[in-house]
Design an enzyme around this catalytic site. Structure first.
Site, short mmCIF file in Angstrom:
data_model
loop_
_atom_site.label_atom_id
_atom_site.label_comp_id
_atom_site.label_asym_id
_atom_site.label_seq_id
_atom_site.Cartn_x
_atom_site.Cartn_y
_atom_site.Cartn_z
N GLY A 523 -39.42 65.34 8.93
CA GLY A 523 -39.93 66.70 8.80
C GLY A 523 -38.90 67.58 8.16
O GLY A 523 -37.74 67.20 7.98
N GLY A 525 -38.01 71.77 8.04
CA GLY A 525 -38.31 73.15 8.43
C GLY A 525 -37.64 74.13 7.51
O GLY A 525 -37.08 73.76 6.49
N GLY A 526 -37.72 75.40 7.89
CA GLY A 526 -37.12 76.42 7.06
C GLY A 526 -35.61 76.30 6.98
O GLY A 526 -35.00 76.71 6.01
N GLY A 528 -33.61 73.41 7.83
CA GLY A 528 -32.96 72.12 7.79
C GLY A 528 -33.97 71.01 7.88
O GLY A 528 -35.17 71.25 7.87
N ASP A 643 -43.26 81.85 17.38
CA ASP A 643 -43.68 81.05 16.24
C ASP A 643 -44.49 79.84 16.72
O ASP A 643 -44.27 78.72 16.27
CB ASP A 643 -42.47 80.62 15.41
CG ASP A 643 -42.87 80.15 14.01
OD1 ASP A 643 -44.00 80.49 13.58
OD2 ASP A 643 -42.08 79.46 13.35
#
Ligand code: NAG
Ligand code: NAG
Ligand code: NAG
Ligand code: NAG
Ligand code: NAG
Ligand code: NAG
Ligand code: NAG
Ligand code: NAG
Ligand code: NAG
Ligand code: NAG
Length: 832
Positions: A523, A525-526, A528, A643
């Site tokens: 995956g 993310g924003g 890392g 979030d």
């Protein structure tokens, strides 16, 4: 004739359930050989084993010309490959067969002329050879040497204009030999047209569309092991850890289209667009999924050298910092082809610096070397006078440019940062001006304010503690409300107090993840990437590694450490430890084999979607509710997640949901009920209106996100998907509409078995709708919502219409003005 009839029957029969396997198989052959019976006349077809593809003669629309081609066995004629594209037959007298030398040859039986041949060198060279021709279920036509079994020729290596799953485009870096698509002339004429498309590996591997003159028309940006970083939408797509660009020892790079559960293809159409379409079972037609170039800025070098294109600007082109139009007059007329030129000469030596351009599609023709550290890229670039810009991607490493910057595009919130070399005088000038305009007044103001405060404070102090001043209390309050998440951290210095959290050494983590190899990536993310790893004791872990160059992530990292290391609940993901060494900031979690809810729920290719029956979905909803309840009420702290969305809900082996990603979470003091923030972080589609519009967040904004999640789980569709299609309806709007029209079941995911469960599902929908009401005070608290779910509260009130179903345009305009006037940052537009 009887063959034709059986074919027709077959057609009807198989198409009612596309590509039905077992029944159709025995009736039809997928193979012919060099014997006299192996002739395909006009009207005959051979069909692949499970009846997906067929080979036979066809005519494109509006013409009587006949071509031999491979097409889908779908009701709509969909040709993926044409043999004699440049030499059409005028009538139905064509026949295809394997010739004596083993080639597939098309003959015009009226004239005995060879119209087309595979001309496979190996076959042509030798004396008579028996060969076999087979059409496979992937749509490949293969000729093999019957005696040796060796593949002599295949249509996948001689593509027409369509790219199908398992097919590759390729490029050999030594010989330059490419396998690429070439477009049709127009919809009625399959001859080679004006465009070709394929992989180019001469720099970093990337896909291109080329014009007839060989000039690029579009490019994907470099492959970074996961995505092509110049395709904006690729940043939002789901990642499943597969790697698509590979190379072999002979120096050939392959870009292979992955095989999914859907029927999809990519076509290079005659006007030079790559269009991905998917066969829709319901409507029985091809529906578009993606197309490139997507807009004017996507067209190669729209703004010329040193120009930068931004679709949201008008005009779209501007010069990069430190540059001016090469010809002001032409530029003003909207002819950007000559681009921009440097305002001040570079001094080389010590006289240069860099200006940073955020979120861009990197220029073409990058050179690169791998390094984890962005400061190494900078050092290298400064040290070489021919380097005019650099950028860093955590998988590619350092990228550099010489001579020119071409095809730069500004993205929205994704992409890499480009550092452009400029003369210090250019930068200094800029900085001075900035200093003058911003710093001086600010400093002045602060000095005055502080001295006033001190004077006033002394005054108050002298009067003793008798005076209770509201503003003092409020000032103190504001500071304390901002600080708990940051209290034990000195973010600016980069030090972190990991508290009682077990520490791993970097070496252990590096070994567990095979040195953060891309094949272990699960995956992104924003801030890392997330890797799967295995500890020496066999325990599987998920490793979140913050990008070294993402200064932004520091706050998220520390708040995650603080929040989650103090919490323990079966519906929260468990942090096993961390690692802070040198520049590395790493968090280690338990590994969740079933990935995240968004993958299971929304990914059309996910095999797990069917696993999510209503029982499971309901227990996921309940689990999320309980996790949220713990955060809001039951833990020692009051924590707002801020979030909550499907990609942040992970699923363990037993499909228990675990809330993750506390990077945005805020801990609340005892008596605060809401908080105002200048920095709005979160994800569109899940943000409550008061939070998105006014920056006010509270437990009720988490409840809103929970409501959206519930409706998504019921519908099996993503909220944001609707935004593209019809902004005025939306997921919430359609849920409300159907529910209020007593047609709640019309909203429910069609792939779900619901008989006997109708009441429960509609009730759940109603709870979801209660959670997404416009005003926070109308929404239930999470404990009420959980009690409703468990039926401790039996009576449900009637939900009001959600705001985004009616005021959407107001929302977007307001958001627009927020973006420009306030400090609104949305860190992610969508899930990872
Ligand atoms: C060619 O195919 C036919 C019919 O399928 C079969 O009878 C024959 O043995 C095959 N010949 C060779 C050389 O494989
Ligand atoms: C075929 O001709 C018809 C009538 O002239 C036209 O409407 C249609 O668009 C044409 N189709 C193609 C694929 O060119
Ligand atoms: C084509 O060739 C076949 C045999 O090879 C022959 O019998 C036939 O007459 C020829 N036809 C024409 C039109 O030349
Ligand atoms: C097919 O295989 C046979 C036996 O291995 C070989 O002699 C022949 O040359 C091959 N033909 C071609 C066209 O490769
Ligand atoms: C091809 O197959 C036929 C039988 O189908 C056989 O008689 C012939 O010898 C074979 N030719 C070669 C070159 O193997
Ligand atoms: C397609 O191209 C051919 C020539 O290549 C031309 O004759 C024909 O008119 C074109 N058809 C359309 C619909 O543009
Ligand atoms: C191709 O891949 C191999 C590993 O399979 C690697 O050693 C080699 O360096 C690669 N070649 C190029 C040119 O990247
Ligand atoms: C090619 O695809 C693009 C993007 O979908 C579309 O705008 C264009 O009309 C298509 N061209 C043709 C000839 O179909
Ligand atoms: C734009 O300018 C270039 C030269 O600078 C010229 O060759 C080209 O024709 C111009 N294009 C248009 C559309 O005026
Ligand atoms: C600077 O870069 C160019 C090309 O990237 C290279 O050929 C040259 O050797 C470099 N010079 C130095 C001093 O590193």
């Amino acid at each position: 004739m009887s063959r034709k009839i059986s074919q027709l029957f077959l057609h009807q029969f198989c198409l009612s359930t596309i590509f039905l396997t077992a029944l159709c198989f025995s009736l039809q052959t997928d193979t012919i050989n060099s014997s006299s019976s192996g002739i395909i006349r006009d009207g005959d077809t051979i069909v692949s084993r499970s009846n997906k593809f067929k080979l036979g003669f066809f005519s494109p629309p509006n013409t009587t010309h006949r071509y031999l081609g491979i097409s889908y066995t779908l009701p709509e004629q969909t040709v993926i490959w044409v043999a004699n594209r440049d030499t059409p037959l005028q009538d139905s007298s064509g026949a295809a067969a394997l010739s004596l030398d083993g080639n597939l040859v098309i003959t015009d039986t009226a004239t005995n002329q060879t119209v087309w041949s595979t001309n496979a060198a190996a076959a042509a060279a030798s004396s008579p050879t028996n060969t076999t021709l087979q059409i496979t279920d992937t749509g490949n036509l293969i000729i093999t040497n019957s005696s040796s079994g060796i593949k002599i020729w295949e249509s996948f290596l001689h593509p027409s204009d369509v790219f199908v799953p398992t097919m590759s485009t390729s490029d050999n870096i030594y010989t330059g030999k490419k396998v690429m698509l070439s477009a049709w002339e127009n919809d009625t004429d399959p001859r080679r047209g004006s465009f070709t498309a394929g992989l180019d590996a001469s720099h970093l591997p990337q896909n291109y569309i080329w014009r007839r003159d060989g000039q690029p028309h579009w490019r994907s940006g470099p492959w970074n092991g996961l995505v092509f970083i110049g395709i904006q939408s690729s940043y939002f797509s789901f990642l499943d850890g597969f790697v698509d660009v590979t190379n072999d020892s002979a120096g050939t790079f392959y870009y292979t289209m992955p095989e999914w559960k859907i029927v999809n293809r990519v076509t290079l159409n005659s006007s030079g667009s790559l269009v991905e379409t998917m066969w829709d079972l319901k409507s029985k037609r091809w529906i578009p999924l993606w197309a490139a170039p997507e807009n004017e800025c996507d067209v190669y070098a729209t703004c010329g050298p040193f120009g930068s294109c931004n679709v949201e600007d008008s005009p779209v082109c501007s010069c990069v910092e430190g540059f001016e139009p090469a010809s002001v007059e032409e530029w003003a007329r909207g002819n950007w082809s000559r681009g921009c030129r440097r305002r001040r000469k570079l001094e080389c030596g010590g006289g240069d610096g860099f200006s940073r351009m955020q979120f861009v599609k990197v220029p073409d023709l990058a050179q690169h070397f791998y390094s984890e550290r962005i400061d190494e890229c900078r050092r290298y670039c400064l040290g070489n006078c021919s380097c005019i810009a650099y950028a860093h991607d955590s998988n590619i490493g350092c990228m550099f440019w010489r001579d020119t910057l071409v095809d730069v595009q500004k993205f929205k919130g994704v992409g890499v940062d480009l550092y452009i070399r400029l003369s210090v005088s250019e930068l200094g000038n800029h900085r001075e001006k900035w200093l003058f305009i911003v710093i001086l007044p600010v400093v002045g103001f602060v000095v005055v304010a502080v001295s006033m405060f001190i004077a006033w404070y002394m005054l108050v102090k002298r009067k003793g503690d008798k005076i209770q001043d509201r503003s003092v209390a409020e000032a103190g309050h504001t500071i304390s409300s901002l600080s708990p998440a940051i209290s034990s951290i000195d973010a600016s210095v980069g030090k972190v107090d990991m508290g009682e959290l077990p520490l791993f050494t970097f070496e252990i983590i590096a070994n567990a993840t095979k040195h953060f190899h891309v094949t272990n990536l699960i995956g992104r993310g924003g801030f890392g990437h997330v890797y799967k790893g295995t500890l020496p004791n066999g325990q599987e872990i998920a490793v979140k590694r913050l990008s070294v160059d993402s200064g932004q992530g520091m706050q998220e990292f520390t708040s995650e450490v603080i929040v989650i290391s103090k919490l323990q609940h079966r519906n929260l993901v468990r942090l096993l430890g961390g690692c802070v060494e040198k520049q590395e900031k790493i968090l280690v979690y338990e590994y969740m084999p079933n990935k995240s809810l968004d993958v299971c729920l929304f990914d059309p290719i996910s095999p797990t979607k069917n696993v999510l029956d209503w029982r499971r979905r309901f227990s996921i909803i309940e689990g999320i509710g309980r996790g949220l309840l713990y955060l809001h009420k039951d833990s020692r702290f009051r924590i707002i997640h801020r979030d909550l969305k499907p990609s942040n809900v992970l699923l363990d082996q037993e499909w228990n949901p675990k809330i993750s990603d506390f990077g945005m979470a805020r801990i609340f003091g005892g008596n605060q009920d809401h908080h105002d923030t200048a920095r709005v972080v979160g994800t569109y589609g899940y943000m409550a209106p008061e939070y998105a519009l006014e920056g006010r967040f509270s437990e009720k904004s988490d409840v809103y996100s929970f409501g959206v999640l519930m409706l998504e789980i019921i519908k099996g569709e993503k909220n944001t998907h609707y935004y593209n299609e019809d902004w005025s309806v939306g997921l919430l709007g359609s849920a409300w509409k159907m529910w209020s029209e007593d047609n709640g079941l019309g909203f429910v995911d069609e792939s779900m078995e619901i008989s006997g469960l109708e009441k429960e599902i509609v009730r759940c929908m109603q709870i979801g709708l209660l959670c997404v009401q416009e005003y926070p005070q109308e929404r239930p608290s999470v404990d009420t919502a959980v009690s409703m779910l468990s039926r401790e509260i039996a009576e449900l009130s009637t939900p009001n219409r959600p705001i985004f179903s009616q005021k959407h345009s107001a929302f977007t305009t307001q958001l627009g003005c927020f973006t420009t006037t306030n400090d609104l940052t949305v860190t992610e537009l969508d899930g990872r």
